[in-house]
Design a protein around this motif. Structure first.
Motif, short mmCIF file in Angstrom:
data_model
loop_
_atom_site.label_atom_id
_atom_site.label_comp_id
_atom_site.label_asym_id
_atom_site.label_seq_id
_atom_site.Cartn_x
_atom_site.Cartn_y
_atom_site.Cartn_z
N GLU A 1 0.83 -1.21 0.00
CA GLU A 1 0.00 0.00 0.00
C GLU A 1 0.87 1.26 0.00
OE1 GLU A 1 -2.45 -3.34 1.55
OE2 GLU A 1 -0.42 -2.61 1.87
N CYS A 2 1.97 1.21 0.75
CA CYS A 2 2.89 2.36 0.77
C CYS A 2 3.48 2.60 -0.63
CB CYS A 2 4.01 2.12 1.78
SG CYS A 2 3.50 2.21 3.51
N TYR A 3 3.85 1.51 -1.29
CA TYR A 3 4.42 1.66 -2.63
C TYR A 3 3.37 2.20 -3.60
CZ TYR A 3 6.70 0.74 -7.04
OH TYR A 3 7.24 0.89 -8.28
N CYS A 4 2.16 1.69 -3.48
CA CYS A 4 1.08 2.16 -4.34
C CYS A 4 0.85 3.65 -4.15
CB CYS A 4 -0.20 1.38 -4.05
SG CYS A 4 -1.59 1.80 -5.13
N TRP A 5 0.88 4.10 -2.89
CA TRP A 5 0.71 5.52 -2.60
C TRP A 5 1.81 6.34 -3.27
CZ3 TRP A 5 -1.11 7.17 2.95
CH2 TRP A 5 -1.51 8.51 2.92
N SER A 6 3.05 5.88 -3.16
CA SER A 6 4.18 6.58 -3.80
C SER A 6 4.04 6.57 -5.32
CB SER A 6 5.50 5.92 -3.39
OG SER A 6 5.71 6.01 -2.00
N CYS B 1 -1.32 20.86 2.37
CA CYS B 1 -1.34 19.43 2.05
C CYS B 1 -1.50 18.59 3.31
CB CYS B 1 -0.06 19.03 1.33
SG CYS B 1 0.14 19.76 -0.31
N ALA B 2 -0.79 18.98 4.37
CA ALA B 2 -0.87 18.25 5.63
C ALA B 2 -2.26 18.36 6.23
CB ALA B 2 0.18 18.78 6.60
N ILE B 3 -2.90 19.52 6.09
CA ILE B 3 -4.27 19.70 6.59
C ILE B 3 -5.22 18.75 5.88
CG2 ILE B 3 -6.22 21.31 6.60
CD1 ILE B 3 -4.21 23.55 7.18
N ILE B 4 -5.05 18.63 4.56
CA ILE B 4 -5.93 17.75 3.79
C ILE B 4 -5.78 16.30 4.25
CG2 ILE B 4 -6.35 16.80 1.49
CD1 ILE B 4 -5.60 19.55 0.35
N VAL B 5 -4.53 15.87 4.43
CA VAL B 5 -4.28 14.49 4.87
C VAL B 5 -4.86 14.27 6.26
CG1 VAL B 5 -2.53 12.79 5.43
CG2 VAL B 5 -2.22 14.27 3.45
N SER C 1 -1.41 15.75 -2.60
CA SER C 1 -2.78 16.11 -2.21
C SER C 1 -3.79 15.35 -3.05
CB SER C 1 -2.99 17.62 -2.35
OG SER C 1 -2.12 18.33 -1.52
N ARG C 2 -3.48 15.19 -4.32
CA ARG C 2 -4.37 14.40 -5.18
C ARG C 2 -4.42 12.94 -4.73
NH1 ARG C 2 -2.29 16.69 -11.08
NH2 ARG C 2 -3.61 18.56 -11.16
N SER C 3 -3.28 12.42 -4.27
CA SER C 3 -3.26 11.03 -3.84
C SER C 3 -4.15 10.80 -2.62
CB SER C 3 -1.83 10.60 -3.51
OG SER C 3 -1.38 11.21 -2.31
N LEU D 1 -7.38 9.40 -3.38
CA LEU D 1 -7.37 7.95 -3.61
C LEU D 1 -7.42 7.17 -2.29
CD1 LEU D 1 -6.84 5.57 -5.69
CD2 LEU D 1 -4.44 5.82 -5.06
N ILE D 2 -6.70 7.68 -1.28
CA ILE D 2 -6.55 6.95 -0.02
C ILE D 2 -7.72 7.18 0.92
CG2 ILE D 2 -5.03 6.52 1.95
CD1 ILE D 2 -3.81 5.79 -0.76
N TYR D 3 -8.21 8.43 1.02
CA TYR D 3 -9.18 8.79 2.06
C TYR D 3 -10.48 9.40 1.51
CZ TYR D 3 -5.11 8.34 5.13
OH TYR D 3 -4.00 7.88 5.81
N LYS D 4 -10.80 9.12 0.28
CA LYS D 4 -11.99 9.74 -0.32
C LYS D 4 -13.27 9.34 0.41
CE LYS D 4 -14.35 12.01 -3.49
NZ LYS D 4 -14.30 13.48 -3.59
N HIS D 5 -13.50 8.05 0.55
CA HIS D 5 -14.73 7.57 1.18
C HIS D 5 -14.45 6.73 2.43
CE1 HIS D 5 -16.96 9.07 -2.24
NE2 HIS D 5 -16.21 8.35 -3.06
N VAL D 6 -13.33 6.01 2.42
CA VAL D 6 -12.95 5.18 3.57
C VAL D 6 -11.46 5.37 3.82
CG1 VAL D 6 -14.71 3.41 3.17
CG2 VAL D 6 -12.46 3.19 2.08
N ASP D 7 -10.99 4.90 4.97
CA ASP D 7 -9.55 4.89 5.24
C ASP D 7 -8.97 3.66 4.55
OD1 ASP D 7 -7.00 4.86 6.17
OD2 ASP D 7 -7.50 4.96 8.30
N ALA D 8 -8.71 3.81 3.26
CA ALA D 8 -8.28 2.67 2.46
C ALA D 8 -6.89 2.19 2.83
CB ALA D 8 -8.32 3.03 0.97
N PHE D 9 -6.11 3.03 3.47
CA PHE D 9 -4.77 2.61 3.89
C PHE D 9 -4.85 1.63 5.06
CE2 PHE D 9 -0.70 3.19 6.17
CZ PHE D 9 0.17 2.91 5.13
N THR D 10 -5.71 1.91 6.03
CA THR D 10 -5.87 1.03 7.18
C THR D 10 -6.75 -0.17 6.84
OG1 THR D 10 -5.61 2.92 8.65
CG2 THR D 10 -6.59 0.94 9.61
#
Length: 354
Positions: free
Chosen positions: A118-123, A243-247, A320-322, A325-334
């Motif tokens: 997942e980390c690699y996918c994010w990068s 960017c940090a605020i968005i995350v 910020s765009r990523s 992908l990760i947090y649009k509707h769910v916490d997809a990373f967790t």
């Protein structure tokens, strides 16, 4: 008869093809002498008898293996010591002796998210170009390390253990990050819900954005990864803060329900609800307004000249765009069995139809 004739033929051919030794008797060859050293072992392993029997050596090996197994029991409640023990055994090439012990030890670390892919996918979503391959590898390792640290402080360790871990971390940049983690640990243990502004001063740093993107920058070409670029990121300029605020906010909103199931530090949602006396839905709606403001800041800052390579500024935009992908509707990373799983298979497994 045929066989005898064939054998005679072979003997004749050998005599014909073999040169006479007399032809070489008068030849003088000036040979180069390498002068190699003799083996330091000599004939030790030929003449020396076994000092110990094979049975004794097998018995001694079992004793040593049992000592290592007892080490697993002694460190079973300490995550760092457990990981150091496993790492040492693997570096020595002895892990094949302790596969069961290692598997059991790793099963006890369920409170730490294993998210390498997942980390690699994010990068990869941030910068997919082949020229950024090294940057993706470095940032993936750094993001995974941040994830492990975050989970240790946030979920696994007590405040006392967190303080010990912080003292053990010597690198200055990591000390800064872990100090933010310690603040959140204290809030958690004290059941303290700070004002939103106080929370954001800490949590937009503890999200690890600056550390992650400095690592990404490390893997980029020298013309991009300049000293000025690193100092710019470290100064936490407006676009990086946005960017940090968005995350931070999108992470808090999508993980709110899951984190309510256990003791957890107050999120930005909790802070807004308490400070303004609103429901969760209203708090999330208002916080998403901060996300919209952060996007406006990013767009404004993209138009301002910084004197840095545009590649540096684009890292903030793509990151910020990523987040979408990760947090649009769910916490997809967790919770990787949601949209993250689909995205990983689309990017890394299934070929693109042509």
């Amino acid at each position: 008869m045929a066989l005898q004739a064939f054998q005679n033929y072979i003997q004749v051919m050998e005599l014909v093809d073999t040169p006479s030794l007399k032809a070489f008797e008068d030849v003088v060859v000036d040979r180069q002498v390498a002068g190699f050293d003799l083996s330091f072992c000599g004939d030790y392993f030929i003449t020396n008898q076994k000092s110990q029997s094979e049975a004794w050596m097998n018995e001694r090996a079992e004793e040593l293996k049992n000592e290592v197994r007892s080490m697993f029991q002694n460190v079973s409640t300490d995550v760092l010591q457990t990981m150091n023990l496993i790492d040492t055994i693997q570096l020595l090439g002895l892990d094949y002796h302790f596969t069961e012990e290692i598997d059991r030890a790793l099963d006890h670390l369920k409170d730490i998210r294993e998210r390498v892919v997942e980390c690699y996918c994010w990068s990869m979503v941030i910068r997919h170009e082949p020229s950024c391959s090294r940057a993706r590898l470095i940032s993936t390792k750094l993001l995974m390390l941040i994830t492990v640290l975050d989970d240790i402080y946030d979920s696994y360790s007590t405040l006392e253990e967190s303080l010990l871990l912080t003292d053990a971390i010597q690198r200055h940049i990591w000390k800064i990050l872990t100090q933010h983690y310690i603040t959140e640990c204290k809030w958690r243990d004290d059941n303290y819900v700070p004002k939103l502004e106080e929370h954001m001063r800490v949590s937009i740093k503890s999200v690890g954005y600056v550390w992650f993107y400095c690592s990404f920058l490390t893997g980029m070409e020298e013309a991009v990864a300049t000293k000025d670029a690193f100092e710019w990121f470290a100064s936490f300029p407006k676009i990086v803060e946005a960017c940090a605020i968005i995350v931070r906010i999108t992470n808090d909103i999508t993980s709110k329900e899951r984190e309510q199931k256990r003791e957890h530090v107050a999120s930005t949602v909790d802070c807004y609800m308490k400070e303004y006396g609103t429901s969760k839905d209203v708090a999330c709606e208002k916080l998403l307004g901060f996300v919209e403001d952060a996007w406006k800041t990013i767009n404004e800052e993209l138009l301002n000249a910084t004197g840095l390579s545009r590649e540096v500024i684009k890292l903030s935009l793509h990151s910020s765009r990523s987040t979408e992908l990760i947090y649009k509707h769910v916490d997809a990373f967790t919770e990787p069995n949601t949209t993250m799983k689909e995205n990983i298979f689309s990017l890394l497994v299934h070929p693109i139809p042509i």
